[in-house]
Motif scaffolding. Structure first.
Motif, PDB file in Angstrom:
ATOM      1  N   ASP A  92       0.810  -1.219   0.000  1.00 28.32           N
ATOM      2  CA  ASP A  92       0.000   0.000   0.000  1.00 28.32           C
ATOM      3  C   ASP A  92       0.843   1.269   0.000  1.00 28.32           C
ATOM      4  OD1 ASP A  92       0.676  -0.792   2.731  1.00 28.32           O
ATOM      5  OD2 ASP A  92      -0.517   0.931   3.346  1.00 28.32           O
ATOM      6  N   LEU A  93       2.150   1.160   0.245  1.00 31.13           N
ATOM      7  CA  LEU A  93       3.021   2.332   0.218  1.00 31.13           C
ATOM      8  C   LEU A  93       3.814   2.457  -1.082  1.00 31.13           C
ATOM      9  CD1 LEU A  93       4.550   2.352   3.828  1.00 31.13           C
ATOM     10  CD2 LEU A  93       2.483   3.490   2.986  1.00 31.13           C
ATOM     11  N   GLU A 117       5.976  12.568   2.576  1.00 27.70           N
ATOM     12  CA  GLU A 117       4.789  11.894   3.105  1.00 27.70           C
ATOM     13  C   GLU A 117       5.079  10.415   3.336  1.00 27.70           C
ATOM     14  OE1 GLU A 117       0.192  10.805   1.825  1.00 27.70           O
ATOM     15  OE2 GLU A 117       1.355  12.229   0.633  1.00 27.70           O
ATOM     16  N   LEU A 118       5.784   9.792   2.407  1.00 26.49           N
ATOM     17  CA  LEU A 118       6.152   8.392   2.572  1.00 26.49           C
ATOM     18  C   LEU A 118       7.002   8.206   3.813  1.00 26.49           C
ATOM     19  CD1 LEU A 118       6.514   5.433   1.602  1.00 26.49           C
ATOM     20  CD2 LEU A 118       8.485   6.236   0.282  1.00 26.49           C
ATOM     21  N   ASP A 120       7.068   9.933   6.532  1.00 25.98           N
ATOM     22  CA  ASP A 120       6.221  10.020   7.719  1.00 25.98           C
ATOM     23  C   ASP A 120       5.499   8.702   7.971  1.00 25.98           C
ATOM     24  OD1 ASP A 120       6.939  12.661   8.139  1.00 25.98           O
ATOM     25  OD2 ASP A 120       5.177  13.483   7.116  1.00 25.98           O
ATOM     26  N   ARG A 121       4.965   8.100   6.910  1.00 26.47           N
ATOM     27  CA  ARG A 121       4.215   6.852   7.061  1.00 26.47           C
ATOM     28  C   ARG A 121       5.135   5.692   7.439  1.00 26.47           C
ATOM     29  NH1 ARG A 121       0.451   6.397   1.853  1.00 26.47           N
ATOM     30  NH2 ARG A 121      -0.483   4.701   3.070  1.00 26.47           N
ATOM     31  N   GLU A 124       5.875   5.905  11.082  1.00 26.31           N
ATOM     32  CA  GLU A 124       4.732   5.424  11.864  1.00 26.31           C
ATOM     33  C   GLU A 124       4.702   3.897  11.911  1.00 26.31           C
ATOM     34  OE1 GLU A 124       1.335   7.125  10.027  1.00 26.31           O
ATOM     35  OE2 GLU A 124       1.811   9.185  10.646  1.00 26.31           O
ATOM     36  N   ARG A 125       4.896   3.256  10.762  1.00 26.52           N
ATOM     37  CA  ARG A 125       4.872   1.781  10.712  1.00 26.52           C
ATOM     38  C   ARG A 125       6.023   1.194  11.545  1.00 26.52           C
ATOM     39  NH1 ARG A 125       2.097  -0.113   5.940  1.00 26.52           N
ATOM     40  NH2 ARG A 125       0.426   1.404   5.599  1.00 26.52           N
TER      41      ARG A 125
END
Length: 301
Positions: A92-93, A117-118, A120-121, A124-125
């Motif tokens: 999904d990324l 943005e990637l 940051d995600r 988080e993961r």
């Protein structure tokens, strides 16, 4: 003196599995980790550099190890500015980012908005996956190993700003930092590096490696935190930086080579609550044998 924990940089390396070090019946995932934890009190997880770790695995690792055992988790490649294959990301990324990842700056700072943005995600993961180890008091440190082009100073202190951002994102974590550019620990810069990491609450990583190469780091055991210090032994292969992974890490430490480190390690241990000594010469059983020898050397001195 703080606790000195000696271990290796993998317990699942295929060459180790093929070496016969694990007894018969202890080679599947659960009994293998339980056996390793009976022999050593700390291990580094290197698979988390190649792909984002999973929360489920962290829960299982905590369940299968005794109180006091420590996992040092290597940060995912994208978080340290290394080239990262889109296939290393969850599905999904990946979409729309294949070209962007190849354009990632070599200093580790993504410039395209979608890459920010990637990042940051991914943070988080990664944080979510590691959290069960921290909750279970199994997390030793998260290792940020920066690439050879991550140099101090110029241009425009970009590397220092990256370290500051890393410290902000990991506030409250134990975070260790290993530099591959030798300029961080040479000459007057060594004192500046120590002060910078101490100010940011980051743990310096000392390194043993081949000593006659342009990229060689000096044999130091720097201390920048009262809680933890880390020294990683990569072996002294002259093929460092070239050839295959086996070429780079194929090295069997002799007892005299390890004994010369004992005074540095004892001095570091006097300043911290815990010292991690980790062997990364992961070729067959060389790392576990070196760890066993180092433990014996330290016990005798």
């Amino acid at each position: 003196m703080g606790h000195v924990l000696v271990g290796t940089c993998s317990w699942t390396d295929r060459a180790l599995l093929a070496s016969g070090w694990y007894p018969r019946g202890r080679r599947d995932a659960e009994p293998r980790l339980r056996y390793y934890a009976e022999q050593f009190p700390v291990v580094e997880v290197d698979s988390s550099y190649y792909a984002l770790p999973s929360r489920r695995n962290s829960l299982l690792w905590a369940e299968r190890t005794p109180p006091g055992f420590r996992f040092d988790i290597k940060a995912f490649s994208l978080l340290t500015g290394h080239p990262t294959r889109p296939t290393a990301l969850p599905e999904d990324l990946r979409e729309g980012l294949r070209e962007g990842l190849r354009e990632n700056r070599r200093d580790g700072t993504p410039e395209l908005p979608e890459l920010r943005e990637l990042l940051d995600r991914v943070w988080e993961r990664f944080t979510d996956a590691v959290e069960p180890l921290r909750t279970a008091d199994r997390l030793g440190a998260v290792l940020f190993q920066f690439p050879p082009w991550f140099a101090p100073g110029r241009p425009a202190r970009r590397a220092e700003r990256t370290l500051e951002e890393c410290a902000e994102r990991t506030a409250g974590w134990p975070v260790s930092v290993e530099f591959r550019h030798p300029g961080w620990w040479r000459g007057e810069q060594a004192d500046r590096t120590t002060a910078l990491l101490a100010r940011l609450g980051l743990i310096a990583v000392g390194v043993d490696m081949a000593r006659d190469l342009d990229a060689s780091l000096p044999p130091l055991a720097p201390v920048t935190s009262p809680e933890l210090a880390v020294v990683r032994f990569h072996g002294r292969s002259p093929a460092w930086g070239t050839g295959s992974k086996e070429d780079r890490f194929r090295y069997a430490y002799s007892e005299p080579e390890l004994a010369e480190w004992a005074p540095r390690l004892r001095a570091a241990a006097e300043q911290v609550d815990e010292l991690h000594v980790l062997f990364n010469n992961c070729c067959a059983d060389a790392a576990v044998r070196a760890a066993e020898t180092m433990r014996r050397v330290l016990a005798a001195t």
